[in-house]
Design a protein around this motif. Structure first.
Motif, PDB file in Angstrom:
ATOM      1  N   VAL A  60       4.690  10.786  -2.957  1.00 27.64           N
ATOM      2  CA  VAL A  60       5.357   9.484  -2.937  1.00 27.64           C
ATOM      3  C   VAL A  60       4.435   8.501  -2.223  1.00 27.64           C
ATOM      4  CG1 VAL A  60       7.377   8.236  -2.120  1.00 27.64           C
ATOM      5  CG2 VAL A  60       7.620  10.569  -2.951  1.00 27.64           C
ATOM      6  N   ARG A  61       4.270   7.346  -2.830  1.00 28.02           N
ATOM      7  CA  ARG A  61       3.367   6.354  -2.241  1.00 28.02           C
ATOM      8  C   ARG A  61       4.166   5.241  -1.584  1.00 28.02           C
ATOM      9  NH1 ARG A  61       3.970   4.995  -7.638  1.00 28.02           N
ATOM     10  NH2 ARG A  61       3.805   2.791  -8.123  1.00 28.02           N
ATOM     11  N   ASN A  62       3.542   4.584  -0.629  1.00 25.09           N
ATOM     12  CA  ASN A  62       4.167   3.457   0.051  1.00 25.09           C
ATOM     13  C   ASN A  62       3.772   2.180  -0.691  1.00 25.09           C
ATOM     14  OD1 ASN A  62       5.013   1.397   1.733  1.00 25.09           O
ATOM     15  ND2 ASN A  62       4.437   2.472   3.595  1.00 25.09           N
ATOM     16  N   VAL A  63       4.703   1.653  -1.469  1.00 28.54           N
ATOM     17  CA  VAL A  63       4.430   0.466  -2.289  1.00 28.54           C
ATOM     18  C   VAL A  63       4.055  -0.718  -1.407  1.00 28.54           C
ATOM     19  CG1 VAL A  63       5.448  -1.169  -3.925  1.00 28.54           C
ATOM     20  CG2 VAL A  63       5.900   1.265  -4.159  1.00 28.54           C
ATOM     21  N   ASN A  64       4.687  -0.833  -0.237  1.00 31.31           N
ATOM     22  CA  ASN A  64       4.381  -1.956   0.659  1.00 31.31           C
ATOM     23  C   ASN A  64       2.918  -1.935   1.086  1.00 31.31           C
ATOM     24  OD1 ASN A  64       6.979  -3.147   0.759  1.00 31.31           O
ATOM     25  ND2 ASN A  64       7.637  -1.546   2.152  1.00 31.31           N
ATOM     26  N   GLU A  65       2.409  -0.755   1.474  1.00 34.06           N
ATOM     27  CA  GLU A  65       1.005  -0.662   1.896  1.00 34.06           C
ATOM     28  C   GLU A  65       0.072  -0.948   0.724  1.00 34.06           C
ATOM     29  OE1 GLU A  65       0.202   3.120   3.667  1.00 34.06           O
ATOM     30  OE2 GLU A  65       1.467   2.708   5.422  1.00 34.06           O
ATOM     31  N   GLU A  66       0.359  -0.356  -0.417  1.00 33.47           N
ATOM     32  CA  GLU A  66      -0.489  -0.584  -1.589  1.00 33.47           C
ATOM     33  C   GLU A  66      -0.503  -2.054  -1.982  1.00 33.47           C
ATOM     34  OE1 GLU A  66       0.377   1.893  -4.932  1.00 33.47           O
ATOM     35  OE2 GLU A  66       0.327   3.716  -3.730  1.00 33.47           O
ATOM     36  N   PHE A  67       0.656  -2.671  -1.933  1.00 26.78           N
ATOM     37  CA  PHE A  67       0.765  -4.071  -2.322  1.00 26.78           C
ATOM     38  C   PHE A  67       0.011  -4.960  -1.344  1.00 26.78           C
ATOM     39  CE2 PHE A  67       2.985  -7.785  -3.985  1.00 26.78           C
ATOM     40  CZ  PHE A  67       2.972  -7.468  -5.324  1.00 26.78           C
ATOM     41  N   GLN A  68       0.079  -4.624  -0.060  1.00 28.59           N
ATOM     42  CA  GLN A  68      -0.614  -5.415   0.958  1.00 28.59           C
ATOM     43  C   GLN A  68      -2.126  -5.318   0.775  1.00 28.59           C
ATOM     44  OE1 GLN A  68       1.322  -7.285   2.504  1.00 28.59           O
ATOM     45  NE2 GLN A  68       0.024  -8.192   4.031  1.00 28.59           N
ATOM     46  N   LYS A  69      -2.614  -4.118   0.471  1.00 22.96           N
ATOM     47  CA  LYS A  69      -4.054  -3.922   0.271  1.00 22.96           C
ATOM     48  C   LYS A  69      -4.536  -4.638  -0.992  1.00 22.96           C
ATOM     49  CE  LYS A  69      -4.142   0.640   2.400  1.00 22.96           C
ATOM     50  NZ  LYS A  69      -4.234   2.077   2.129  1.00 22.96           N
ATOM     51  N   LYS A  70      -3.691  -4.649  -2.017  1.00 23.33           N
ATOM     52  CA  LYS A  70      -4.070  -5.202  -3.314  1.00 23.33           C
ATOM     53  C   LYS A  70      -4.102  -6.729  -3.318  1.00 23.33           C
ATOM     54  CE  LYS A  70      -1.382  -5.444  -7.056  1.00 23.33           C
ATOM     55  NZ  LYS A  70      -0.480  -5.052  -8.116  1.00 23.33           N
ATOM     56  N   GLY A  71      -3.381  -7.368  -2.420  1.00 26.67           N
ATOM     57  CA  GLY A  71      -3.243  -8.815  -2.437  1.00 26.67           C
ATOM     58  C   GLY A  71      -4.536  -9.552  -2.121  1.00 26.67           C
ATOM     59  N   THR A  72      -4.715 -10.681  -2.799  1.00 28.07           N
ATOM     60  CA  THR A  72      -5.876 -11.521  -2.521  1.00 28.07           C
ATOM     61  C   THR A  72      -5.598 -12.371  -1.278  1.00 28.07           C
ATOM     62  OG1 THR A  72      -5.039 -13.351  -3.848  1.00 28.07           O
ATOM     63  CG2 THR A  72      -6.362 -11.683  -5.004  1.00 28.07           C
ATOM     64  N   ARG A  73      -6.613 -13.028  -0.790  1.00 30.75           N
ATOM     65  CA  ARG A  73      -6.443 -13.894   0.371  1.00 30.75           C
ATOM     66  C   ARG A  73      -5.432 -15.003   0.080  1.00 30.75           C
ATOM     67  NH1 ARG A  73     -11.722 -15.911   2.148  1.00 30.75           N
ATOM     68  NH2 ARG A  73     -11.834 -13.954   3.283  1.00 30.75           N
ATOM     69  N   GLY A  74      -5.519 -15.583  -1.116  1.00 30.34           N
ATOM     70  CA  GLY A  74      -4.582 -16.642  -1.505  1.00 30.34           C
ATOM     71  C   GLY A  74      -3.145 -16.148  -1.526  1.00 30.34           C
ATOM     72  N   GLN A  75      -2.941 -14.926  -2.011  1.00 31.58           N
ATOM     73  CA  GLN A  75      -1.588 -14.368  -2.046  1.00 31.58           C
ATOM     74  C   GLN A  75      -1.059 -14.121  -0.636  1.00 31.58           C
ATOM     75  OE1 GLN A  75      -2.511 -11.026  -4.585  1.00 31.58           O
ATOM     76  NE2 GLN A  75      -1.509 -11.988  -6.350  1.00 31.58           N
ATOM     77  N   ARG A  76      -1.931 -13.633   0.239  1.00 33.83           N
ATOM     78  CA  ARG A  76      -1.501 -13.406   1.633  1.00 33.83           C
ATOM     79  C   ARG A  76      -1.186 -14.728   2.322  1.00 33.83           C
ATOM     80  NH1 ARG A  76      -5.476  -9.388   1.209  1.00 33.83           N
ATOM     81  NH2 ARG A  76      -7.021 -10.685   2.238  1.00 33.83           N
TER      82      ARG A  76
END
Length: 163
Positions: free
Chosen positions: A18-34
């Motif tokens: 099982v993966r942590n979607v929150n962590e994956e999503f945070q890593k995947k985000g661009t600077r603009g998205q953050r």
């Protein structure tokens, strides 16, 4: 099926962890998205609303005071934005024009994250359904084995009682 081992013993629990979607999503985000997420987090908070309301009240109060003082004393500093506060309206319109799309970007990103989490929940539910079926089958298998053993014990007891 192996008669010595039940369904649970031969089940292979082989699937991705099982993966942590929150962590994956945070890593995947661009600077603009953050940045969009941070802006939405700040703009959508009570401290921001309170701070902005205070700034607006101070702005309006200072300008009303300056208009009043300039009316009573001609040498007094002139208001920079007298009623109807056109400069304040312009500033608020500018703020809304930029924060609106940024907040929408953050909401779109949140929708994408929610969709990924729903997909992961679905996959986990499918795996859990299979595993529950295996467990139920194994319980039926164990019941049959226990009943078989009980029958054998009864048979031995009857034979033993005859001797």
């Amino acid at each position: 099926m192996d008669t010595l081992r039940g369904p649970a013993a031969i089940y292979k629990h082989e699937h991705a962890a099982v993966r942590n979607v929150n962590e994956e999503f945070q890593k995947k985000g661009t600077r603009g998205q953050r940045v969009a997420d941070k802006v939405a987090q700040i703009v959508g908070s009570w401290p921001f609303i309170i701070f902005q309301s205070a700034i607006i009240l101070i702005w309006m109060g200072a300008n009303v005071y300056l208009v009043y003082m300039a009316g009573t004393n001609s040498d007094f500093f002139v208001s920079w934005d007298p009623y109807p506060f056109i400069l304040l309206n312009l500033a608020l319109s500018f703020q809304a024009a930029y924060t609106g799309p940024v907040v929408m970007m953050s909401q779109n990103r949140q929708n994408e994250k929610d969709r990924l989490m729903a997909e992961q929940d679905y996959e986990i539910n499918k795996k859990a359904e299979v595993e529950i079926k295996i467990i139920m089958d194994h319980l039926v298998y164990q019941d049959a084995k226990i009943n078989s053993l009980l029958d054998e014990i009864k048979t031995l007891k009857i034979v033993n009682d005859k001797n």
